[in-house]
Design a protein around this motif. Sequence first.
Motif, short mmCIF file in Angstrom:
data_model
loop_
_atom_site.label_atom_id
_atom_site.label_comp_id
_atom_site.label_asym_id
_atom_site.label_seq_id
_atom_site.Cartn_x
_atom_site.Cartn_y
_atom_site.Cartn_z
N ASN A 36 0.86 -1.18 0.00
CA ASN A 36 0.00 0.00 0.00
C ASN A 36 0.90 1.24 0.00
O ASN A 36 1.55 1.54 1.01
CB ASN A 36 -0.91 -0.01 1.22
N CYS A 37 0.94 1.95 -1.12
CA CYS A 37 1.73 3.18 -1.21
C CYS A 37 0.97 4.29 -0.51
O CYS A 37 -0.13 4.65 -0.91
CB CYS A 37 1.99 3.54 -2.67
N VAL A 38 1.57 4.84 0.55
CA VAL A 38 0.90 5.87 1.34
C VAL A 38 1.43 7.27 1.07
O VAL A 38 0.87 8.25 1.58
CB VAL A 38 0.96 5.55 2.85
N PHE A 39 2.49 7.40 0.26
CA PHE A 39 3.06 8.71 -0.02
C PHE A 39 4.03 8.60 -1.19
O PHE A 39 4.84 7.66 -1.24
CB PHE A 39 3.81 9.22 1.22
N THR A 40 3.95 9.55 -2.10
CA THR A 40 4.84 9.59 -3.26
C THR A 40 5.35 11.01 -3.43
O THR A 40 4.59 11.97 -3.32
CB THR A 40 4.11 9.17 -4.55
N SER A 41 6.64 11.14 -3.74
CA SER A 41 7.23 12.45 -3.99
C SER A 41 8.06 12.40 -5.26
O SER A 41 8.88 11.49 -5.45
CB SER A 41 8.12 12.87 -2.81
N GLU A 42 7.84 13.39 -6.13
CA GLU A 42 8.60 13.53 -7.38
C GLU A 42 8.41 14.96 -7.87
O GLU A 42 7.39 15.58 -7.58
CB GLU A 42 8.12 12.53 -8.43
N ILE A 43 9.40 15.50 -8.62
CA ILE A 43 9.29 16.87 -9.12
C ILE A 43 9.48 17.00 -10.62
O ILE A 43 9.11 18.02 -11.19
CB ILE A 43 10.28 17.81 -8.40
N PHE A 55 -0.48 5.32 -12.13
CA PHE A 55 -1.13 5.26 -10.81
C PHE A 55 -2.05 6.47 -10.64
O PHE A 55 -1.78 7.35 -9.83
CB PHE A 55 -0.07 5.20 -9.70
N PRO A 56 -3.15 6.51 -11.38
CA PRO A 56 -4.01 7.69 -11.37
C PRO A 56 -4.67 8.00 -10.02
O PRO A 56 -5.07 9.13 -9.77
CB PRO A 56 -5.07 7.38 -12.43
N ASN A 57 -4.78 7.03 -9.14
CA ASN A 57 -5.41 7.25 -7.84
C ASN A 57 -4.41 7.46 -6.71
O ASN A 57 -4.77 7.42 -5.54
CB ASN A 57 -6.33 6.07 -7.50
N SER A 58 -3.15 7.67 -7.07
CA SER A 58 -2.10 7.85 -6.08
C SER A 58 -1.61 9.30 -6.13
O SER A 58 -0.93 9.69 -7.08
CB SER A 58 -0.94 6.88 -6.38
N PRO A 59 -1.94 10.11 -5.13
CA PRO A 59 -1.49 11.51 -5.15
C PRO A 59 0.03 11.60 -5.14
O PRO A 59 0.72 10.82 -4.48
CB PRO A 59 -2.05 12.10 -3.85
N ILE A 60 0.55 12.56 -5.91
CA ILE A 60 1.99 12.78 -5.97
C ILE A 60 2.29 14.11 -5.30
O ILE A 60 1.79 15.15 -5.72
CB ILE A 60 2.49 12.79 -7.42
N HIS A 61 3.08 14.07 -4.26
CA HIS A 61 3.47 15.28 -3.55
C HIS A 61 4.71 15.83 -4.24
O HIS A 61 5.46 15.10 -4.87
CB HIS A 61 3.73 14.96 -2.08
N GLY A 62 4.94 17.07 -4.11
CA GLY A 62 6.04 17.72 -4.80
C GLY A 62 7.39 17.48 -4.16
O GLY A 62 7.73 16.38 -3.73
N ASP A 63 8.13 18.53 -4.06
CA ASP A 63 9.51 18.53 -3.58
C ASP A 63 9.58 18.06 -2.13
O ASP A 63 9.06 18.71 -1.22
CB ASP A 63 10.06 19.95 -3.71
N ILE A 64 10.24 16.95 -1.91
CA ILE A 64 10.32 16.36 -0.57
C ILE A 64 10.99 17.30 0.42
O ILE A 64 10.70 17.26 1.61
CB ILE A 64 11.02 14.98 -0.61
N THR A 65 11.86 18.18 -0.06
CA THR A 65 12.54 19.11 0.86
C THR A 65 11.59 20.19 1.38
O THR A 65 11.94 20.89 2.32
CB THR A 65 13.75 19.78 0.18
N GLN A 66 10.41 20.30 0.78
CA GLN A 66 9.44 21.30 1.20
C GLN A 66 8.30 20.71 2.02
O GLN A 66 7.36 21.41 2.38
CB GLN A 66 8.87 22.01 -0.04
N ILE A 67 8.36 19.42 2.31
CA ILE A 67 7.28 18.73 3.02
C ILE A 67 7.73 18.45 4.45
O ILE A 67 8.73 17.75 4.67
CB ILE A 67 6.90 17.42 2.30
N GLU A 71 4.13 15.45 8.12
CA GLU A 71 3.09 15.24 7.12
C GLU A 71 3.27 13.95 6.32
O GLU A 71 2.42 13.59 5.51
CB GLU A 71 3.03 16.44 6.16
N ILE A 72 4.37 13.26 6.56
CA ILE A 72 4.61 11.99 5.88
C ILE A 72 4.01 10.88 6.74
O ILE A 72 4.34 10.75 7.91
CB ILE A 72 6.11 11.76 5.64
N PRO A 73 3.11 10.09 6.16
CA PRO A 73 2.45 9.04 6.96
C PRO A 73 3.41 7.95 7.44
O PRO A 73 4.51 7.79 6.90
CB PRO A 73 1.44 8.43 5.98
N ASP A 74 2.99 7.22 8.45
CA ASP A 74 3.77 6.07 8.92
C ASP A 74 3.92 5.08 7.77
O ASP A 74 3.02 4.92 6.94
CB ASP A 74 3.06 5.37 10.08
N PHE A 75 5.07 4.41 7.74
CA PHE A 75 5.35 3.45 6.67
C PHE A 75 6.28 2.36 7.19
O PHE A 75 6.93 2.53 8.23
CB PHE A 75 5.96 4.16 5.46
#
Length: 101
Positions: A36-43, A55-67, A71-75
Amino acid sequence: MTSTLNKLRFIDLFAGMDGFRLGFEQACHAQGITPNCVFTSEIKPHALKVYADNFPNSPIHGDITQIPAEEIPDFDVLLAGFPCQAFSYAGKRQVYAISCN
């Protein structure tokens, strides 16, 4: 740790075009584990498009250095690609120009 014997929560950082995720998920399925992918980051824009198409149903968060870390879920597993530009044709394979002297 949040896993059970047959489930794993993972995050995918510097995700690129999803190669690590695809391989990881295939390996999990082969072992009877539900990933189960709970977080994705790519720029990178071209990578974002491919990832979103696959993966159309998987939100992609931006720059990991700005998060913020909170806010990153347990994994259970962290997947992460390293910058490959120095090895790729797009990066003109400049890693091979480094002198080892």
